[in-house]
Every structure is written in C-alpha cells, then in structure tokens.
Design a protein around this motif. Structure first.
Motif, PDB file in Angstrom:
ATOM      1  N   LEU A  22      55.675 -48.005  49.861  1.00 35.48           N
ATOM      2  CA  LEU A  22      55.908 -49.049  49.170  1.00 35.48           C
ATOM      3  C   LEU A  22      57.202 -49.367  50.651  1.00 35.48           C
ATOM      4  N   GLN A  23      56.687 -50.665  51.912  1.00 34.57           N
ATOM      5  CA  GLN A  23      57.673 -51.431  52.922  1.00 34.57           C
ATOM      6  C   GLN A  23      58.473 -52.432  51.939  1.00 34.57           C
ATOM      7  N   ALA A  24      59.328 -52.473  52.714  1.00 35.96           N
ATOM      8  CA  ALA A  24      59.933 -53.558  52.493  1.00 35.96           C
ATOM      9  C   ALA A  24      61.347 -53.949  53.801  1.00 35.96           C
ATOM     10  N   LYS A  25      61.409 -55.591  53.304  1.00 38.86           N
ATOM     11  CA  LYS A  25      61.560 -55.857  54.820  1.00 38.86           C
ATOM     12  C   LYS A  25      62.784 -56.918  54.265  1.00 38.86           C
ATOM     13  N   VAL A  26      64.148 -56.938  55.009  1.00 42.06           N
ATOM     14  CA  VAL A  26      65.703 -57.016  54.575  1.00 42.06           C
ATOM     15  C   VAL A  26      65.590 -58.574  55.258  1.00 42.06           C
ATOM     16  N   ASN A  31      74.637 -64.046  51.514  1.00 42.78           N
ATOM     17  CA  ASN A  31      74.743 -65.084  49.726  1.00 42.78           C
ATOM     18  C   ASN A  31      73.297 -64.507  49.787  1.00 42.78           C
ATOM     19  N   GLY A  32      72.496 -65.388  50.708  1.00 43.30           N
ATOM     20  CA  GLY A  32      70.801 -65.591  51.037  1.00 43.30           C
ATOM     21  C   GLY A  32      70.390 -64.665  51.631  1.00 43.30           C
ATOM     22  N   ILE A  33      71.529 -63.635  51.277  1.00 44.66           N
ATOM     23  CA  ILE A  33      69.720 -62.225  51.643  1.00 44.66           C
ATOM     24  C   ILE A  33      69.455 -61.693  50.740  1.00 44.66           C
ATOM     25  N   LYS A  34      68.282 -61.462  50.868  1.00 45.48           N
ATOM     26  CA  LYS A  34      66.531 -60.911  50.192  1.00 45.48           C
ATOM     27  C   LYS A  34      66.313 -59.782  50.529  1.00 45.48           C
ATOM     28  N   THR A  35      65.320 -59.023  49.358  1.00 49.57           N
ATOM     29  CA  THR A  35      64.074 -58.357  50.183  1.00 49.57           C
ATOM     30  C   THR A  35      62.902 -58.661  49.768  1.00 49.57           C
ATOM     31  N   VAL A  36      61.817 -58.512  50.653  1.00 52.06           N
ATOM     32  CA  VAL A  36      60.609 -58.901  50.787  1.00 52.06           C
ATOM     33  C   VAL A  36      60.511 -57.511  50.245  1.00 52.06           C
ATOM     34  N   VAL A  37      59.570 -57.309  49.529  1.00 54.98           N
ATOM     35  CA  VAL A  37      58.442 -56.312  49.226  1.00 54.98           C
ATOM     36  C   VAL A  37      56.918 -56.953  49.595  1.00 54.98           C
ATOM     37  N   ALA A  83      62.734 -49.449  51.106  1.00 60.17           N
ATOM     38  CA  ALA A  83      61.970 -48.967  51.150  1.00 60.17           C
ATOM     39  C   ALA A  83      61.880 -47.357  50.410  1.00 60.17           C
ATOM     40  N   PRO A  84      62.987 -46.961  50.924  1.00 55.90           N
ATOM     41  CA  PRO A  84      62.885 -44.869  49.874  1.00 55.90           C
ATOM     42  C   PRO A  84      63.807 -45.106  48.615  1.00 55.90           C
ATOM     43  N   LYS A  85      64.528 -46.159  48.859  1.00 53.89           N
ATOM     44  CA  LYS A  85      65.008 -46.889  47.135  1.00 53.89           C
ATOM     45  C   LYS A  85      64.491 -47.312  46.454  1.00 53.89           C
ATOM     46  N   LEU A  86      63.091 -47.567  46.964  1.00 50.83           N
ATOM     47  CA  LEU A  86      62.463 -48.598  45.724  1.00 50.83           C
ATOM     48  C   LEU A  86      60.955 -47.805  45.871  1.00 50.83           C
ATOM     49  N   GLN A  87      61.270 -46.962  46.424  1.00 49.61           N
ATOM     50  CA  GLN A  87      60.347 -46.268  46.096  1.00 49.61           C
ATOM     51  C   GLN A  87      60.528 -45.026  45.004  1.00 49.61           C
ATOM     52  N   ASP A  88      61.718 -45.023  45.140  1.00 49.97           N
ATOM     53  CA  ASP A  88      61.907 -44.022  43.909  1.00 49.97           C
ATOM     54  C   ASP A  88      62.059 -44.705  42.612  1.00 49.97           C
ATOM     55  N   TYR A  89      62.849 -45.901  42.396  1.00 51.66           N
ATOM     56  CA  TYR A  89      62.572 -47.046  41.545  1.00 51.66           C
ATOM     57  C   TYR A  89      60.990 -47.010  40.426  1.00 51.66           C
TER      58      TYR A  89
END
Length: 413
Positions: A22-26, A31-37, A83-89
């Motif tokens: 998984l690749q993630a980009k913050v 309040n507008g922060i988001k993560t794009v997978v 990304a590592p946290k999302l990979q665990d999920y």
C-alpha cells in the motif's frame, strides 16, 4: 513496484499470491488533512475485491470518514494515516473478507444471499460465512446491486471474454451452430448477436469516406468564419442545466471547451489530430474534467463522420471522463445531439456506435437498456429522439436477449 505476500505471515518468497505494498500520501493540514491511498485499485484487484470494500474497511477501523464513491479515482480517508499502519489494517481485511476459513487460500469469491455473505473457495471448494456483525458486512450487503439468482448472471461481454480465455470462438451467437447441425449459411435472426455485428460492419463499410471528402477547410478565412459562429452554435447544441456557469458573462466553460476542440480540429486538419491529452488538460484548465455535462460536450466534439471507427481510439480518454451512471447518460445524450441534429446522415450508424460504446466499456449494459426504453426531448426534439431510438432497436434487443439466452442455458443444464 514493491510487492508483498497477500498473507504476510507466510515468509516463503515463492508464495504465489502477491500484491503491491500500500502507498499512502498525506495531503492538506489542520482540519483539512486527508490521506490518499494511491494504489488502492491495484491492491483491490489482487484481492479480487471492489476497492470500495477496502476504503470503507479502513474508515470503519480508523473511525474516520472514507469516500467509497470517488469521482476522480482518488481513494481518500480523512486524517493522517501512514502506509505501514494501513497495511496492518489490510491484514485484518484479508483475514475476514478474503481468505478461505479452511485452506487459508485467497482464491475466494463473495456470494451474497438473504443478507448473508459467503466466501466460496475456488481452491478447496469450502464455503465459509463472513461474520454478519462486522460493520463492513452491513456495508457489503446494503451495497449489493442485485440479489438472489441474478447475482450469478453475467453480461454478454463477460461471457464472450470467458470464451476467448478458454480458446473458444468469442463471436457472439454462433457457438451452437455446428453442434446442433444448423445450416451455417442460415440468415441470422433479427436482433441476434451475428445480425447486430453484421449490421455494424456493413454500416462501417457503406459509410467509408475518403480523406479528401471529409477534410476540413483550414484556410484562415474558413477558420475565422467557423470560430465566429461557434459560441451560438454550441449554445444551441449543448443542454446546460443545474447552473454551472449560469449567469456568468460570456460563454460557459462547457461552450469554451467545445469551441476550443472544434477550433483546434479546424486548425489541425481534423478532430482526430486533437490528442486525448490536449482535450483532458483543456477540460482540467476549465475545471470541468469531472463534470457529467463535459461528457455531453465530448460526445458532440471529439468525433466526425467516422465516429464508429474512432470510438476505440478515444476509449482511454472517455473511460477517464465517464465515471458514473450520470456521466454515461450525459454521454448518450450528447451522442443523440451529435447524430440526430448535427449529423442526421449518421442515424443509421446508431447500432454500430452503441456497440462501440458497449465493447469499449464506456457505457454499461444497464444504462444502455434504460436509455433504449425511453425517448427524451432533453437533448433533441422528441421526433428526432424517436428516430434515433428506432434505429437503435436491433442493438437494444440484442442486449435484452442476453438474459433470456442465459436462462435457456441454465434450464438445459
């Protein structure tokens, strides 16, 4: 691209089931922060699951809002998540919604019946139930488009692809002729697969136009004359509703895009010389690259008299721009306008045009059937709409026959 085993507890480097990491980009701050997978589509494909399942699972597990229906292919989770946290999920998702409970193999299909989710393992044949108490289980059941027997039905296109993969003749409608002793020279019935494709091929052959017969006059005087008339022509051609650019001074963004395409085509000697990249970037410049009304503009401006042959070449651009049922309907509406009003001589080509849309995955079978069932005066006058739908009837009947053909196959088994 780095890959990992789908089951990360398996350390065997030769384990056959792999997926991209998984690749993630913050993006954003506060309040507008988001993560794009970034590569969610690829990972979901490796797991044979819709990407919407994965993004919603992340949202439920993280307690964050996640958009399961993005219009721009950007899968976003609110908040900052590495990304590592999302990979665990993701490991949890795979364990609960992908792996067979018996052989732990990821070769499973999801089956939904009576609000019950079952994983059908193609490796060992085991059928195991998914815990209905999980939040994602509720999402999957509620977003199951069809239920019961219809879940097993496949579109005509899917069956043709399976035939091709198995080395069979993928041409529709001819699989039973030799086995049943049918006369190979027998004329195809109206509405049959062979008839529709034969008509499409015949239309293309009959409407073959020499280059010097359709070349655009690119003299300076001709270009200026066309440019002078474009805004009013396009305003009459486009049906712009619900307000984008309404009340603004001058032509709307949609009119400007259409004008730019036609003007550029005139300058370059034909619309086929205007590249997909140029068109997309211009739409993006106007801020309308994701709007459904843009699809109506494209249907009217990126083709010429050879539209039936040009569809495949434009499929890449159109797949990017047509992202929902609403986009598909606008694209069909623009096609009605292009054919019915701007190029009435092309009405006979409607079956070939619709076949091109269908075969290139631009418009779904369901949308085409719904469109064929009802005329509309939204894009053309009702008389023209009826004429176009009458011409389309053989193609629509061909689509409708897919379900009855499959029912017959099932009954004969």
């Amino acid at each position: 691209m780095a890959t990992v085993n789908i089951r990360r507890d398996v350390t065997d480097p030769f384990y056959r089931y792999k997926m991209e990491k998984l690749q993630a980009k913050v993006e954003g701050k506060g309040n507008g922060i988001k993560t794009v997978v970034v590569n969610l589509d690829s990972v979901a494909k490796s797991l044979s699951r819709p990407p919407a399942y994965l993004i919603k699972y992340f949202g439920f597990e993280l307690g964050a809002q996640a958009n399961a229906k993005p219009t721009d292919e950007r899968w976003i989770i609110n908040g900052s998540h590495d990304a590592p946290k999302l990979q665990d999920y993701l490991d949890g998702f795979i364990s609960k919604f992908v792996l067979c409970k018996k052989c732990k193999n990821p070769e499973t299909d999801v089956s939904i019946k009576d609000e019950k989710i079952t994983l059908d393992c193609k490796a060992c044949g085991q059928r195991s139930d998914v815990d209905p108490r999980l939040k994602l289980s509720t999402f999957i059941v509620r977003n199951n488009p069809k239920g019961g027997k219809k879940d097993k039905k496949k579109t005509r296109r899917e069956r043709q692809r399976e035939k091709s993969a198995n080395g069979e003749d993928a041409s529709p409608g001819d699989s039973n002729n030799s086995e049943n002793g049918d006369d190979a020279d027998e004329a195809p019935q109206a509405g049959s697969d062979d008839e529709v494709i034969r008509q499409a091929q015949a239309i293309e052959a009959e409407t073959e136009i020499k280059d010097d017969e359709w070349a655009v006059d690119v003299s300076e005087e001709a270009v200026k004359a066309r440019a002078k008339d474009l805004p009013s022509d396009l305003k009459r051609a486009l049906v712009i509703e619900d307000g984008d650019d309404e009340g603004a001074d001058g032509p709307s963004s949609y009119e400007q895009l259409g004008s730019w395409i036609i003007e550029t085509a005139a300058e370059k000697g034909g619309v086929t010389n205007v590249s997909d990249v140029e068109i997309y970037l211009k739409a993006k410049e106007f801020g309308i690259e994701t709007k459904h009304k843009t699809c109506a503009v494209l249907a009217q401006s990126i083709f010429d008299e050879k539209i039936a042959k040009q569809i495949e070449g434009r499929a890449g651009l159109l797949k990017k721009m047509i992202s929902s049922e609403r986009h598909e309907k606008a694209f069909l509406g623009g096609t009605e306008r292009f054919v019915g009003q701007d190029h009435p001589a092309l009405v006979a080509q409607i079956p070939a045009i619709l076949l091109g849309y269908y075969q290139n995955d631009l418009v779904s079978e369901e949308t085409l059937k719904a469109w064929g069932a009802k005329t509309s005066k939204k894009y053309v006058d009702i008389a023209t709409s009826k004429k176009i739908h009458k011409a389309a009837k053989p193609f629509i009947e061909w689509l409708e026959s897919a379900e009855s053909d499959e029912d017959s196959d099932e009954e004969s088994e």
